[in-house]
Structures are given as C-alpha cells and as structure tokens.
Design a protein around this motif. Sequence first.
Motif, PDB file in Angstrom:
ATOM      1  N   ARG A  83      -7.596 -37.710   3.174  1.00  0.00           N
ATOM      2  CA  ARG A  83      -8.853 -36.686   3.423  1.00  0.00           C
ATOM      3  C   ARG A  83      -8.528 -35.482   2.647  1.00  0.00           C
ATOM      4  O   ARG A  83      -9.354 -34.844   1.898  1.00  0.00           O
ATOM      5  N   ARG A  84      -7.190 -34.972   2.318  1.00  0.00           N
ATOM      6  CA  ARG A  84      -7.122 -33.608   1.663  1.00  0.00           C
ATOM      7  C   ARG A  84      -7.137 -33.950   0.183  1.00  0.00           C
ATOM      8  O   ARG A  84      -7.161 -32.851  -0.625  1.00  0.00           O
ATOM      9  N   SER A  85      -6.612 -35.076  -0.326  1.00  0.00           N
ATOM     10  CA  SER A  85      -6.278 -35.004  -1.460  1.00  0.00           C
ATOM     11  C   SER A  85      -7.468 -35.651  -2.267  1.00  0.00           C
ATOM     12  O   SER A  85      -8.350 -36.182  -1.924  1.00  0.00           O
ATOM     13  N   ASP A  86      -7.510 -35.250  -3.858  1.00  0.00           N
ATOM     14  CA  ASP A  86      -8.507 -35.391  -4.574  1.00  0.00           C
ATOM     15  C   ASP A  86      -8.272 -36.890  -5.274  1.00  0.00           C
ATOM     16  O   ASP A  86      -9.048 -37.459  -6.079  1.00  0.00           O
ATOM     17  N   ALA A  87      -7.177 -37.285  -4.895  1.00  0.00           N
ATOM     18  CA  ALA A  87      -6.763 -38.658  -5.827  1.00  0.00           C
ATOM     19  C   ALA A  87      -7.255 -39.829  -5.103  1.00  0.00           C
ATOM     20  O   ALA A  87      -7.587 -39.828  -3.810  1.00  0.00           O
ATOM     21  N   SER A  88      -7.402 -40.885  -5.803  1.00  0.00           N
ATOM     22  CA  SER A  88      -7.915 -42.142  -5.328  1.00  0.00           C
ATOM     23  C   SER A  88      -6.972 -42.813  -4.283  1.00  0.00           C
ATOM     24  O   SER A  88      -5.711 -42.325  -4.352  1.00  0.00           O
ATOM     25  N   GLN A 137      -4.278 -44.363  -6.051  1.00  0.00           N
ATOM     26  CA  GLN A 137      -3.400 -43.352  -6.760  1.00  0.00           C
ATOM     27  C   GLN A 137      -2.391 -43.096  -5.769  1.00  0.00           C
ATOM     28  O   GLN A 137      -1.085 -42.905  -5.882  1.00  0.00           O
TER      29      GLN A 137
END
Length: 278
Positions: free
Chosen positions: A225-230, A233
Amino acid sequence: MTQTTAADIAALAERGVTILGCGKMGGAMLRGWLAAGLPPEAATVLDPAPADWLRELAARGLRLNPERVEDAAVCVLAVKPQVMAKAAPQVAHLAGRGALFMSIAAGTPISFFESLFGADAPIVRAMPNTPAAVGRGVTALIGNAAATEAHMRLAEALAGAVGAVVRLEAESQMDAVTAISGSGPAYVFHMIEAMAAAGRALDLPDELAMTLARQTVIGAAELARRSDASAEQLRRDVTSPGGTTAAALEVLMAPDGLTALMTRAAAAAARRSRELAG
C-alpha cells in the motif's frame, strides 16, 4: 481514491440516506458515513433483525424501521440477493422522489432494479468488499442510463467513506470484479490458513505458525500500500538469487503453481456470479 467530503455529508444529511438491510456490508458502509460526519438522525435503517449497535444508534437519533420512509437522497439496497425481490418494494416509492438507488447485492443486475423502480430511476450497482469494515475496502461502480455524472459522484463519495473506488466501463465487468475483489479477501484469508498449515508441517506450534502467517500478510499488504513499486518489484526485492525465497517461488511460480490456481479459482467465482444473475 475518492474521499467523502464535508459537502457530501451535508448533502446527505439534508435529505437523508436509507439502508435496506444493514448486515456486515451495509453496516460497514453506515459506520464509514457516521465516522465521516453523517449525523445518526440523517440515517434510516430498514432491517427486520437489527444488531444491538443499531439499536444503540436509534437511541441517538437513527431512524430504525419506521413505518414509511418519506424521502432520501440515497437508498442503499443491501439485503441478500435471494430476498431482494421481497424487500425492495418497500422503498420503491422513493423512485418518484428522485432518490438514487445504490445496490450492493452480488449477482443482481441493474435490469432487475429497473423492473422494480422503472428505467427512469437512477440506479448504481456497486461491488464493495469486506475490508470496508476497517476503511480499506475497494468498491467498483457502474450506473444505468438514468444515473447522471452527479449521481455517480455521489455514489463515489459514499463508497469512498470505506475505501478506494473504481468505475467500470460496462456492467459485464462486474462478474470479474466479484471474482477478484469481491471474493478476494477470502482468498487472502485462506492464504493465511495455508501459510499457518505449512508452518505447522515444519513443526512450529499452532499459535506461533498462525501469528507468523497473519502478521506476514498484514505487513506485506501494508508495504504494498505504501510503496510506489509494482508487486513484481516488491517480490524481486525479497528474493535473493539462489536463496530460500527463490526456492519457494520455484514452486509457487511453476506452470501449475499459484497463478494458474488463482486463475481457475477466479474463473469459478465469475462463472457462479453469472449463474446468480440468471
């Protein structure tokens, strides 16, 4: 994510919101609206077996099972699909008062409600999921021809009180939505069960195995939820070449592994959704 604003709540409070059936999902949505500032006296609940917390709210102004609902900005249809035909006529008169009907009944198409309320009634079909109870749900929406952009924004604001909101391009997508996000929490809970069972098979005590499985899923979900990574990834970030995670993923990512299994499971859920719609 669409957020419910003070203006949205004020608009609802003026004419009120009626909920036909207030079980787990209807209750989750009502709790979200109340938390966003909807006064209890602006809500009407029609439920033959109201929970204790609804009775407590009635003492604070919530209108519980009145003989007749005179007006509503929105009428949320949240009874079980198998009793909808019997329950819905008690709010059919609201169609003549300009109410927006918002159905969260799985497998019940818009055409069913148009047959009850008329094709001129604005109707939005919604598919939320149970994490709405903790404000982390996701709701997919599709409206009929009578649902204007203003109606859709109102529906988004309502659903936005309990999580993220997406609009569908066609009602035919609802079966797939049901299979992925509607039923999806059960898949995740079963994953927790499966991970705990795997831990027990490796001689971990029951309670420890369940704690590790539950907290691992909770932590991974929060990281996603917090990460911009896919998601891909994030998976790669955990996986060291030749390491323990890589060994496990060789099994899970085999041709007959988790993706194939999940695809078959979702297809079965979508097929059942189509069957329920008749």
